[in-house]
Design a protein around this motif. Structure first.
Motif, mmCIF file in Angstrom:
data_model
loop_
_atom_site.group_PDB
_atom_site.id
_atom_site.type_symbol
_atom_site.label_atom_id
_atom_site.label_comp_id
_atom_site.label_asym_id
_atom_site.label_seq_id
_atom_site.Cartn_x
_atom_site.Cartn_y
_atom_site.Cartn_z
ATOM 1 N N GLY A 116 0.804 -1.212 0.000
ATOM 2 C CA GLY A 116 0.000 0.000 0.000
ATOM 3 C C GLY A 116 0.839 1.264 0.000
ATOM 4 O O GLY A 116 0.481 2.270 -0.624
ATOM 5 N N LEU A 120 1.345 0.610 -4.880
ATOM 6 C CA LEU A 120 0.098 1.010 -5.526
ATOM 7 C C LEU A 120 0.361 2.042 -6.623
ATOM 8 O O LEU A 120 1.142 2.982 -6.439
ATOM 9 C CB LEU A 120 -0.866 1.611 -4.499
ATOM 10 C CG LEU A 120 -1.788 0.648 -3.758
ATOM 11 C CD1 LEU A 120 -2.690 1.439 -2.814
ATOM 12 C CD2 LEU A 120 -2.632 -0.173 -4.715
ATOM 13 N N ASN A 124 -4.121 5.866 -8.823
ATOM 14 C CA ASN A 124 -5.278 5.545 -7.995
ATOM 15 C C ASN A 124 -5.760 6.783 -7.231
ATOM 16 O O ASN A 124 -5.004 7.730 -7.009
ATOM 17 C CB ASN A 124 -4.932 4.446 -6.982
ATOM 18 C CG ASN A 124 -4.961 3.066 -7.614
ATOM 19 O OD1 ASN A 124 -5.993 2.632 -8.118
ATOM 20 N ND2 ASN A 124 -3.831 2.377 -7.596
ATOM 21 N N PHE A 129 -5.966 4.623 -1.861
ATOM 22 C CA PHE A 129 -4.775 4.567 -1.006
ATOM 23 C C PHE A 129 -5.173 4.456 0.462
ATOM 24 O O PHE A 129 -4.588 3.671 1.214
ATOM 25 C CB PHE A 129 -3.901 5.807 -1.213
ATOM 26 C CG PHE A 129 -2.983 5.698 -2.394
ATOM 27 C CD1 PHE A 129 -1.766 5.042 -2.280
ATOM 28 C CD2 PHE A 129 -3.333 6.236 -3.623
ATOM 29 C CE1 PHE A 129 -0.908 4.929 -3.366
ATOM 30 C CE2 PHE A 129 -2.488 6.121 -4.715
ATOM 31 C CZ PHE A 129 -1.274 5.467 -4.591
ATOM 32 N N ALA A 132 -6.457 0.946 1.292
ATOM 33 C CA ALA A 132 -5.370 -0.039 1.314
ATOM 34 C C ALA A 132 -4.583 0.054 2.622
ATOM 35 O O ALA A 132 -4.277 -0.969 3.254
ATOM 36 C CB ALA A 132 -4.448 0.169 0.121
#
Length: 307
Positions: A116, A120, A124, A129, A132
């Motif tokens: 995370g 990632l 996104n 975020f 996660a």
């Protein structure tokens, strides 16, 4: 957000001038034995490796399908805590290995957290975020990883919550109810009971959390008051312990004074300001006398009045 710190001193006082002289004057360092830089790095790496790779080996979600990648990510993360990897793409190494491990099916909570943070895709949304990091923190809380690892996960989940939703009344009830910052504080309080933790790791963790509370006068003081006893009990001879204390009292000095111009500061504000700076000066002097690498302490001492 930190307070604006524009200080225009009132009419000269002997106390003010005495503090300035004390902060800028040279101090003879203690000649007591100190741990060499190389030894310190080795000790820190051994501890970080044990609390990451060692725990994964004993109680992690292991599988030959992803073990090599998972352990490579954990090793690099351990190294990043104690080495200046300026010429090494350490974050990319962690990101690549975590991504490979997750693609292979790895569900270890520590890898989940590192994925995370580092793996990632940056395209996104903030919400992705946050979700996660939130999930990783809660999964870590229920794992065998030590409190220091759980602290870091909740710290970054809390930071991401602020980036995603803001603060105060902007935070959705479902996020507020997660009490991410409470979990970060509780895990750090537990973590610094571990006397085997290197002093620098204790300092860095406490400093990271205190920084997040620097804009809140009462919360900052309460937090430092909960951390200080364990730091002084477990690492009384570490320069970093007294550096943290000095820095905290400088922060509390400015919190007590307020961010306005000198003519708007109350008598009580000045009283708190100078009392806290006096405490800070004593702690920083002690840190200076213990330290074999005093650049960081010199900067903190010299900015007590100027920052």
């Amino acid at each position: 957000m930190k307070l604006a710190r524009t200080l225009r001193l009132p009419a000269a006082t002997s106390f003010t001038l005495g503090l300035i002289v004390a902060l800028f004057s040279g101090c003879k360092k203690s000649e007591s034995a100190v741990v060499s830089s190389d030894q310190n790095i080795q000790l820190r790496y051994a501890w970080n490796s044990a609390t990451l790779v060692g725990v994964y080996e004993k109680a992690g979600s292991k599988n030959p399908a992803w073990d090599p990648w998972a352990k490579a990510a954990l090793v690099e993360y351990a190294r990043s805590h104690c080495l200046k990897l300026t010429n090494e793409p350490w974050s990319k190494i962690i990101a690549t290995n975590c991504a490979n491990a997750v693609r292979a099916g790895c569900d270890d909570p520590m890898i989940e957290y590192l994925y995370g943070r580092f793996s990632l895709d940056q395209t996104n949304s903030r919400e992705v975020f946050f979700e996660a990091l939130r999930k990783a923190a809660q999964d870590l809380q229920n794992s065998s990883y030590p409190s220091i690892r759980k602290f870091r996960a909740f710290l970054h989940a809390g930071i991401q919550a602020g980036c995603t939703y803001g603060y105060g009344t902007n935070v959705p009830p479902r996020v507020e109810h997660l009490r991410l910052w409470d979990s970060a504080v509780q895990n750090l309080q537990e973590a610094i009971q571990d006397k085997t933790m290197p002093a620098e790791d204790a300092y860095e963790a406490c400093h990271a959390l205190l920084e997040e509370f620097s804009g809140s006068k009462e919360a900052y003081r309460r937090l430092f008051d909960t951390l200080e006893p364990a730091l002084i009990k477990n690492w009384p001879n570490a320069a970093s312990t007294w550096l943290l204390k000095g820095a905290a009292h400088i922060e509390m000095a400015w919190n007590g004074r307020g961010g306005g111009y000198a003519n708007n500061v109350t008598d009580e504000g000045w009283k708190v300001f100078f009392a806290e700076l006096a405490t800070a000066e004593k702690a920083l002097r002690k840190s200076w006398e213990m330290s074999s690498n005093s650049g960081r302490i010199s900067r903190r001492r010299s900015t007590a009045f100027l920052s």
